[in-house]
Design an enzyme around this catalytic site. Sequence first.
Site, PDB file in Angstrom:
ATOM      1  N   GLU A  49     -19.750   2.629   3.649  1.00  0.00           N
ATOM      2  CA  GLU A  49     -18.430   2.255   4.173  1.00  0.00           C
ATOM      3  C   GLU A  49     -18.635   1.460   5.455  1.00  0.00           C
ATOM      4  O   GLU A  49     -19.208   1.967   6.415  1.00  0.00           O
ATOM      5  CB  GLU A  49     -17.609   3.529   4.461  1.00  0.00           C
ATOM      6  N   ASP A  60      -8.889   6.811  14.585  1.00  0.00           N
ATOM      7  CA  ASP A  60     -10.272   7.101  14.945  1.00  0.00           C
ATOM      8  C   ASP A  60     -10.409   7.893  16.233  1.00  0.00           C
ATOM      9  O   ASP A  60      -9.665   7.695  17.190  1.00  0.00           O
ATOM     10  CB  ASP A  60     -11.064   5.792  15.065  1.00  0.00           C
TER      11      ASP A  60
END
Lengths: 262, 442
Positions: A49, A60
């Site tokens: 990824e 995040d």
Amino acid sequence: MNLIDLQIKKIKRNKQLGLMVHAVVGYPTQEKSEMLIRSLINRKVDFLELQIPFSDPIADGPTIVRASEKALKRGTNTDSVLELIGKLRGDIHIPVIIMAYYNSILSYGLVKFCRKAKKLNISGLIVPDMPPEEEDRERFIQTSFEYGLYPIRVVSPSSSKKRLEINTRYAKGFIYSVSHFGVTGSGVKIGNDLVGYINEVKKTVRLPIAVGFGIEKKEQVEKLNDIADIAVVGSAIIRNYEKGGLNRLKLFIKELKEGTIY
Amino acid sequence: MIFNFKTLYDGDTCGHFGQYGGRFAPKGIFSFQTSYDGDRNGHFGQYGGRFAPEMLIPALEELENVYIRAKKDREFEREFMSYLTGFAGRPTPLTFAANLTRRLGGAKIYLKNEGLNLSGAHKITHCIGQAMLAKRMGKKRLIAETGAGQHGKAVATVAAKFGFECTVYMGERDIERQRPNVFWMQRLGAKVKPVSFGTKTLKDATNAALKDWITNVHDSHYLLGSTVGPHPFPSINRDFQSVVGMEVEEQVKKIEGKLPNYLIACVGGGSNSMGLFYRFLDKKSVRLVGVEAGGRGVSKKGGHAVRFSGGKKGVVEGYKSVFLQDRYGNLSPTHSVSAGLDYPGIGPQLAHLKNEGRVQFTYATDREVLAAFSLLAKTEGIICALESAHAVAFALKLAPTLSKNKIIVVNLSGAGDKDIFIIAEALKDKEWIEFLKGKSHL
């Protein structure tokens, strides 16, 4: 056939948990990022990824936020990310999934982005801030499919049954299940809560389940064997790299791999 | 004898006992609609929407549903209004700026003095509204982002009043610029968490608040402080703030017997401007002007926050709108003398109103803003926030070009007390600097 499906068949055949590793492209520098990614793919992981760094990554945690900032400061952008993937592509024999925030793709041009991604043999896209409700206007899912890219759908413990259905209606490849209430890199206990929630997901959709967010230890990966099909590791890769460079990273991935054949 | 007994403390014919009682007449705050409203998914033309990660969508749906129910509930409006009048200090006055008007020699200037609200700005209004919704949802904790500290202070205020725990995220750069508000937030019992990533300003504080919300979504409400973010925030905050325009309409009609010709407000995310404009959107004789932060001038990249000069369409922080960004979609650094306006995005409904030509946008530079601030203080006796001084700066340009029978209403969104350090520094006030030096020995 999409590479993701082939890889999943292989994992199932081998009766092992798939390992998806994550890297912020351009972190810490363009050159070192290339070495970091090479070292990941040399360790026989199952999925890769690659994240396009973005200035405002709302899902995040601090580790990936800092890594993204560093990469952006060094001049990383969507073009340089695609360029690096192109450079590496010949040496990558596993499915590559691009993770990006929607604005990176929107500003690049959705069709132009998908066309380039297809050329680079990318298998899927993870775009956390592109919910199915906006599909009518944005045509993100539709365009992804047109270019042979699986728009990986993300679900979380807060998703109701109805939302699981909405989210997985157009899902292909696998379902990305966020492990807990939190951002990336915030540790998670693999316990009853997670098992219960993953079972709910399984009731709604017959696709392999990837579990990510806060997976950082071999023991967690071992436990995921009974619950899920793919373990996703992101922030912990950056942390290990920061602590001990590529050597430590190699050992860390080796350890995780051991966890997958528990 | 029971029914004709009277005391000095009885109510009037409408049942008012002093400031209390009376028959509550709904003002229709929550039933009011315009032809510029969003669709059911919060899209305003091509802008708006709900581009949130899956982790937050259930919480946004919950908020939307509780709000839809509250809108239909007369009791909700009654309670909201009673907090506004009995706690926040509404209605705020509409003051005729006689000296300024005389000096400029043109249109009549009225000032809507939102600085007189509890906590010193209009922000308290949507904070009360959202705190009431958070109560209805059974939340225990409020999370907020703040730029200038005005919204944060208002959130801390309602948290204290309604009994919520409270965490406010604030960029390190803004903490430096707006220390007094940090101090007051802490006195009100809020935790102020410095944000050290990104540009260390409002947009990063918003990011941090969203992450906290993702983590604590079951017991926390994110009290977003402007008409930005994912649906339903832009519509909710606009509706709450619409009392500003509602009051202006009543007040100006009472004083002048007619509608104003111009409404002017500064524009960061859009809470004070949407609040002032909303009730007038379909009254086409009223011209609406939004004033953005011109900073050091629009020709300087990163030196301003004028979204409509160099901004382009994007999706950031959960909504689609116009953002200052580079060609790869990363948000650009901004600058303004006022911490409340240097935000690279703008409320989606405002972006739509700009497209439709219903709201005109202009900007004021830091220098113009400081001059306007000083002039207003000396001529009208009002120390306004630097954010609000942007609106004043444009009024100073506009008024002399209009005839004397025209009416301008300027929204003074907040009081300027919080800006004491910035203004003293900008004006190079020697005595103040000496005073600070003396204090530093403590």
